[in-house]
Design a protein around this motif. Sequence first.
Motif, short mmCIF file in Angstrom:
data_model
loop_
_atom_site.label_atom_id
_atom_site.label_comp_id
_atom_site.label_asym_id
_atom_site.label_seq_id
_atom_site.Cartn_x
_atom_site.Cartn_y
_atom_site.Cartn_z
N ASP A 1 0.87 -1.13 -0.10
CA ASP A 1 0.02 -0.11 0.09
C ASP A 1 0.81 1.27 0.10
O ASP A 1 0.60 2.15 -0.66
CB ASP A 1 -0.63 -0.01 1.12
N ASP A 2 2.09 1.20 0.78
CA ASP A 2 2.72 2.49 0.68
C ASP A 2 3.55 2.54 -0.24
O ASP A 2 4.50 3.62 -0.45
CB ASP A 2 3.74 2.43 2.15
N THR A 3 3.84 1.73 -1.31
CA THR A 3 4.61 1.99 -2.55
C THR A 3 4.01 1.77 -3.87
O THR A 3 4.24 2.83 -4.79
CB THR A 3 5.66 0.57 -2.65
N ILE A 4 2.78 1.13 -3.93
CA ILE A 4 2.01 1.28 -5.34
C ILE A 4 0.39 1.48 -4.74
O ILE A 4 -0.43 1.66 -5.67
CB ILE A 4 2.11 0.04 -5.95
N HIS A 5 0.27 1.80 -3.51
CA HIS A 5 -1.06 2.36 -3.27
C HIS A 5 -2.15 1.29 -3.79
O HIS A 5 -3.22 1.95 -4.15
CB HIS A 5 -1.14 3.84 -3.87
N LEU A 6 -1.93 0.03 -3.59
CA LEU A 6 -2.90 -0.81 -3.61
C LEU A 6 -3.19 -1.69 -2.07
O LEU A 6 -2.15 -1.78 -1.44
CB LEU A 6 -2.78 -1.76 -4.35
N ARG A 7 -4.32 -1.55 -1.68
CA ARG A 7 -4.83 -1.98 -0.38
C ARG A 7 -4.48 -3.72 -0.34
O ARG A 7 -4.64 -4.18 -0.95
CB ARG A 7 -6.08 -1.88 0.08
N GLY A 8 -3.83 -3.96 0.78
CA GLY A 8 -3.42 -5.41 1.13
C GLY A 8 -4.42 -6.08 2.14
O GLY A 8 -5.36 -5.35 2.65
N THR A 9 -4.46 -7.23 2.38
CA THR A 9 -5.30 -7.87 3.17
C THR A 9 -4.60 -9.06 4.11
O THR A 9 -3.26 -8.89 3.84
CB THR A 9 -6.54 -8.85 2.31
N THR A 10 -5.12 -9.75 4.96
CA THR A 10 -4.84 -10.60 5.81
C THR A 10 -4.02 -11.65 4.81
O THR A 10 -2.94 -12.60 5.07
CB THR A 10 -5.45 -11.04 6.84
N SER A 11 -4.64 -12.03 3.74
CA SER A 11 -4.03 -12.99 2.86
C SER A 11 -2.93 -12.57 1.89
O SER A 11 -2.16 -13.56 1.65
CB SER A 11 -5.38 -13.62 1.89
N VAL A 12 -3.11 -11.30 1.46
CA VAL A 12 -2.01 -10.86 0.55
C VAL A 12 -1.59 -9.59 1.37
O VAL A 12 -1.96 -8.47 0.86
CB VAL A 12 -2.44 -10.68 -0.87
N PRO A 13 -0.91 -9.44 2.28
CA PRO A 13 -0.64 -8.05 2.96
C PRO A 13 0.63 -7.29 2.16
O PRO A 13 0.45 -6.17 1.98
CB PRO A 13 -0.06 -8.43 4.34
N GLU A 14 1.16 -7.96 1.36
CA GLU A 14 2.16 -7.49 0.47
C GLU A 14 2.79 -8.33 -0.55
O GLU A 14 2.32 -9.58 -0.32
CB GLU A 14 3.49 -7.08 1.32
N ILE A 15 3.32 -8.04 -1.58
CA ILE A 15 3.77 -8.79 -2.68
C ILE A 15 5.30 -8.57 -2.65
O ILE A 15 5.74 -7.46 -3.02
CB ILE A 15 3.16 -9.05 -3.93
N GLN A 16 6.14 -9.65 -2.45
CA GLN A 16 7.65 -9.38 -2.54
C GLN A 16 8.18 -10.12 -4.00
O GLN A 16 7.59 -11.06 -4.37
CB GLN A 16 8.48 -10.08 -1.56
N VAL A 17 9.11 -9.14 -4.53
CA VAL A 17 9.52 -9.74 -5.80
C VAL A 17 11.30 -10.08 -5.35
O VAL A 17 11.82 -9.21 -5.04
CB VAL A 17 9.60 -8.82 -6.85
N PHE A 18 11.48 -11.30 -5.70
CA PHE A 18 12.99 -11.57 -5.17
C PHE A 18 13.61 -11.86 -6.70
O PHE A 18 12.77 -12.93 -7.43
CB PHE A 18 13.18 -12.89 -4.35
N ILE A 19 14.86 -11.56 -6.92
CA ILE A 19 15.71 -11.92 -8.02
C ILE A 19 16.68 -12.96 -7.53
O ILE A 19 17.46 -12.79 -6.48
CB ILE A 19 16.46 -10.71 -8.61
N VAL A 20 16.78 -14.17 -8.02
CA VAL A 20 17.51 -15.26 -7.73
C VAL A 20 18.84 -15.51 -8.96
O VAL A 20 18.22 -15.80 -9.97
CB VAL A 20 16.93 -16.56 -7.50
N GLU A 21 19.84 -14.84 -8.58
CA GLU A 21 20.98 -15.15 -9.59
C GLU A 21 21.61 -16.52 -9.34
O GLU A 21 21.97 -16.72 -8.40
CB GLU A 21 21.89 -13.96 -9.48
N THR A 22 21.76 -17.22 -10.49
CA THR A 22 22.21 -18.45 -10.66
C THR A 22 23.50 -18.64 -10.70
O THR A 22 24.22 -17.85 -11.66
CB THR A 22 21.40 -19.35 -11.73
#
Length: 230
Positions: A57-78
């Motif tokens: 919510d504080d980065t892209i202004h979309l409300r979260g819920t208990t099921s999806v409070p935030e979405i994280q993006v991880f980059i895994v370099e192999t």
Amino acid sequence: MPEAAQTPVLFRWPPAAAFGRTVPKTKFYEHGNVRAGLREKFVEEIQRVAWAYKLADDTIHLRGTTSVPEIQVFIVETKGADVSDDVLTAIDKTVHFPIVFEVASGDRVRTVAAQKSLHDRSPRIGTYFTTGWQAADAQRRPLPSALDLPGLYEAILTALLPVATRAGETVATATVRLDRARKLQREIAALEKTLRTEPQLNRKIELRRQIKQRTVVLTGLIDPAPTNKE
């Protein structure tokens, strides 16, 4: 590796959501139940894990819920050609938020994620879905339109499915359908292998009948617009 999505997908993550923090691999050892063999995979397969973006919510202004409070993006370099799903699962289980991974190997990248339930004390991870490999500098698409974070999460996962969703179908129900399809594919492959070495004619006929029966059901499962006969 799971089946790839029908259409290559690389998302253009919002600059306002950039987080840019490297996460030491030892963090996943400390907070997760990582057996010795899996630790070796971490060492052999992963060069670096970056917590790249935080969709909230504080980065892209979309409300979260208990099921999806935030979405994280991880980059895994192999270090090598790819990273195993069980390594991604180990990372996923240590973070109490949904994660979308970008696996980067040299000049190519793929997007991968699984539906994640946070209702239990330990997150439950579903089947992983992935895009095919794409050039790291390939054109990226904007994030799907959504009213809230659960809607965004559903749309991201839908884009990664290897088949089109049916009218009114959620990612959860599509995952169940695809898991059933994969099980049938394994059964058909086993029956075909037995058929190739079966000497008795009556047994061959029965095996062909079973293969045909399962193939009909499989076709119904992967059909995006099923008939009432399914």
